[in-house]
Design a protein around this motif. Structure first.
Motif, short mmCIF file in Angstrom:
data_model
loop_
_atom_site.label_atom_id
_atom_site.label_comp_id
_atom_site.label_asym_id
_atom_site.label_seq_id
_atom_site.Cartn_x
_atom_site.Cartn_y
_atom_site.Cartn_z
N MET A 106 8.61 2.31 9.18
CA MET A 106 9.29 3.60 9.10
C MET A 106 8.49 4.55 8.22
O MET A 106 8.05 4.18 7.12
CB MET A 106 10.69 3.42 8.50
CG MET A 106 11.75 2.92 9.46
SD MET A 106 13.39 2.98 8.68
CE MET A 106 14.42 2.48 10.06
N ASN A 107 8.34 5.79 8.70
CA ASN A 107 7.72 6.79 7.83
C ASN A 107 8.78 7.36 6.89
O ASN A 107 9.96 7.00 6.95
CB ASN A 107 7.07 7.90 8.66
CG ASN A 107 8.07 8.55 9.62
OD1 ASN A 107 9.25 8.70 9.30
ND2 ASN A 107 7.59 8.95 10.79
N SER A 123 16.14 9.79 6.72
CA SER A 123 17.19 10.04 7.71
C SER A 123 18.11 8.83 7.84
O SER A 123 19.34 8.97 7.88
CB SER A 123 16.55 10.36 9.06
OG SER A 123 17.54 10.53 10.06
N PHE A 124 17.52 7.64 7.88
CA PHE A 124 18.34 6.43 8.00
C PHE A 124 19.16 6.21 6.71
O PHE A 124 20.33 5.80 6.77
CB PHE A 124 17.44 5.23 8.27
CG PHE A 124 18.20 4.00 8.70
CD1 PHE A 124 18.68 3.88 9.99
CD2 PHE A 124 18.42 2.97 7.80
CE1 PHE A 124 19.38 2.76 10.38
CE2 PHE A 124 19.13 1.84 8.18
CZ PHE A 124 19.60 1.74 9.48
N ARG A 140 26.31 8.38 4.43
CA ARG A 140 27.51 8.96 5.04
C ARG A 140 28.47 7.87 5.47
O ARG A 140 29.69 8.01 5.32
CB ARG A 140 27.11 9.83 6.22
CG ARG A 140 26.33 11.08 5.85
CD ARG A 140 25.96 11.88 7.08
NE ARG A 140 27.13 12.25 7.85
CZ ARG A 140 27.07 12.85 9.05
NH1 ARG A 140 25.88 13.13 9.59
NH2 ARG A 140 28.16 13.16 9.69
N ARG A 141 27.93 6.78 6.01
CA ARG A 141 28.80 5.68 6.44
C ARG A 141 29.45 4.99 5.25
O ARG A 141 30.66 4.77 5.22
CB ARG A 141 27.99 4.67 7.24
CG ARG A 141 28.80 3.48 7.79
CD ARG A 141 27.87 2.36 8.16
NE ARG A 141 27.16 1.86 6.98
CZ ARG A 141 26.08 1.11 7.03
NH1 ARG A 141 25.51 0.82 8.19
NH2 ARG A 141 25.52 0.67 5.91
N LEU A 147 11.71 -3.29 3.32
CA LEU A 147 12.46 -2.27 4.05
C LEU A 147 13.86 -2.12 3.50
O LEU A 147 14.37 -1.00 3.31
CB LEU A 147 12.50 -2.62 5.54
CG LEU A 147 13.30 -1.64 6.42
CD1 LEU A 147 12.70 -0.25 6.36
CD2 LEU A 147 13.37 -2.15 7.86
N LEU A 148 14.54 -3.25 3.23
CA LEU A 148 15.88 -3.18 2.66
C LEU A 148 15.86 -2.46 1.31
O LEU A 148 16.73 -1.63 1.02
CB LEU A 148 16.44 -4.59 2.48
CG LEU A 148 16.85 -5.33 3.77
CD1 LEU A 148 17.33 -6.73 3.43
CD2 LEU A 148 17.95 -4.56 4.49
N LEU A 149 14.86 -2.79 0.49
CA LEU A 149 14.78 -2.16 -0.82
C LEU A 149 14.56 -0.65 -0.70
O LEU A 149 15.22 0.14 -1.38
CB LEU A 149 13.65 -2.80 -1.63
CG LEU A 149 13.44 -2.26 -3.04
CD1 LEU A 149 14.69 -2.48 -3.88
CD2 LEU A 149 12.24 -2.91 -3.70
#
Length: 515
Positions: free
Chosen positions: A6-7, A13-14, A20-21, A311-313
């Protein structure tokens, strides 16, 4: 499958979608509210004290009568004044000494020890003198200094000598006419070794009095004023050239009594806001703990779908960074509005309009918000990336108790640093940290003891307490650590409220007396 490459845009964005969720859950709302309150409390105090500090810096020049003073116990060479003028600065000379003055002759003569101040044309360079046409009459700004052959006496000296405007007062070998009653002298200051009333005269009349002799206790001053950069440059240069009996005074050391009063008020308000930060820190820690526990299973599922630890971090750090910036920004806005209420509350203590605040409180508010968030929330988040994929099948795996304890320790160290920062000095910060640590330890021991006693009383309660009481007490014992944290948080909250209630009135009265 989750993309590993992911950039930055996709990652933010994610993270925003995750925020928001998760914002629909109670943990992030509580965490954001705690940050907003903490930042708002600190910035409200910061905006107010920044405005008072700027006003004090402006007024301090008037209280000094100049931008810089050169003080000596012997006459300044004429070359000093010429050098100052050559640098584009204004300069005025004054000489101050004690002397006996008298009015009348024979049996009607009255005499009094006075503090005689002879001033040159242009005095004062900052601020203004105020005089009245008679004792107890309305005063007005003075036009210049006493003319040659005249003098101004303050109200105490006029009362002691029973002098009125037009009377003659003997000063040494001269007799000078009283032209006005001096009501305000901006640079007089507070000097407990100079309690005599004041007499102001023209410097050109001083030689005729014959009062300046060998051994006379005279204070020689050169008042300097001009562009701030030029004054600073000259101050740095002249400091290395001063000899015995010569010294510099500037707005920072010339009127310490006003600055001490402001420092006391700023420390009290800052420490009061720091108590809010302590409570917010507890709320952030509890919310982060609940958030981590609720996201263990989703992280395990994401690991099964190909998400890496890195990625999770990055996802969760991005989510909390956005949350921290938003909460700190809202807190700064609320703090800016709240500081007007603080100004209205203390308006009766302020005798001068305040300039608008600078940007420094906003920077401090954003820094405190992010430090508070990452100090208490990020250490537990680091454990989320280590959640094993087998937790999907075995829910007891990956429970980050050690990480939570490490997070609390990290947050405590961050909070300790904030205490020293807000306190502004090592001694006061050490007292606050020691008191907070002692209270934290004491409340923790008491809470643990109470839970133990409640668990012991559960079995002896029989059926009189009902099954609800028994299960409730058993739940407290089973989750002893969480129960202790919540009890300590409530205890700290009540302690903060009681401390502010007890000390607010005394400290405010002391500040008003000092001002």
């Amino acid at each position: 499958m989750y993309r590993v490459d992911m950039n930055l845009g996709s990652l933010l964005s994610f993270s925003w979608r995750m925020l928001r969720r998760d914002g629909r859950g109670g943990e992030l709302r509580l965490l954001a509210a705690a940050l907003v309150i903490a930042v708002a409390a600190l910035t409200a105090v910061g905006f107010f004290t920044d405005r008072v500090r700027q006003a004090l810096e402006r007024q301090s020049h008037q209280l000094l009568g100049a931008d810089l003073l050169l003080v000596a116990d012997h006459p300044w060479p004429a070359a000093f004044a010429d050098e100052v003028r050559a640098r584009g600065l204004q300069v005025v000379e004054t000489q101050t000494f004690p002397s006996m003055v008298s009015r009348g002759r024979g049996a009607d003569m009255r005499s009094q020890l006075a503090e005689v101040k002879a001033v040159g044309t242009g005095y004062p360079l900052r601020g203004s003198l105020r005089v009245a046409p008679a004792l107890n009459a309305p005063d007005a700004p003075a036009d210049g200094i006493p003319a040659r052959g005249t003098l101004w006496v303050d109200e105490r000296l006029a009362s002691t000598l029973a002098a009125r405007v037009g009377d003659q007062i003997a000063v040494g070998q001269s007799s000078l006419r009283v032209a006005a009653v001096l009501t305000l002298e901006p640079d007089r200051g507070i000097n407990f070794f100079s309690v005599a009333p004041r007499l102001l005269m023209n410097l050109d009349d001083l030689p005729a009095t014959g009062l300046l002799q060998v051994g006379s206790r005279v204070g020689y001053r050169l008042l300097l004023a001009g562009d701030a950069a030029l004054v600073k440059r000259y101050q740095r240069e002249i400091e290395a050239r001063l000899v015995r009996g010569q010294r510099l005074e500037d707005p920072q050391n010339g009127r310490p009594e006003i600055r001490i009063a402001l420092d006391r008020a700023q420390k009290f308000l800052g420490l009061s806001a720091l108590l809010t930060v302590v409570l917010a820190a507890v709320a952030v820690a509890l919310a982060a703990r609940r958030y981590v526990q609720r996201h263990l299973d989703p992280c395990a599922v994401m690991r099964c779908l190909g998400a890496t630890q890195g990625l999770l971090l990055r996802l969760y750090l991005g989510q909390f960074a956005v949350l921290g910036l938003l909460a700190a920004g809202v807190g700064c806005a609320i703090g800016y509005l709240a500081h007007f209420a603080l100004h209205a509350w203390l308006a009766q203590l302020l005798a001068t309009p305040l300039p608008p605040p600078g940007p420094l409180p906003v920077v401090q508010g954003l820094a405190v918000g992010m430090l508070l968030l990452f100090g208490f929330a990020v250490p537990p988040l680091l454990q989320l990336k280590k959640v094993p994929t087998l937790r999907v099948l075995r829910g007891e795996l990956g429970n980050p108790q050690a990480a939570l304890l490490g997070g609390y320790l990290t947050g405590f160290l961050v909070l300790t640093g904030l205490m020293f920062w807000v306190a502004g000095e090592i001694a006061l910060g050490a007292y606050v940290v020691a008191g907070f640590s002692a209270a934290l330890l004491l409340f923790s021991l008491i809470a643990r003891l109470v839970i133990r006693l409640a668990a012991a009383a559960r079995g002896g309660a029989g059926t009189s307490g009902g099954i609800g009481w028994r299960y409730g007490l058993a739940s407290l014992e089973r989750r002893a650590s969480a129960s202790v944290v919540q009890i300590v948080a409530l205890a700290l909250g009540f302690m903060a409220l009681i401390l502010l209630t007890v000390t607010r009135g005394d400290l405010l009265d002391a500040w008003q007396s000092a001002v």
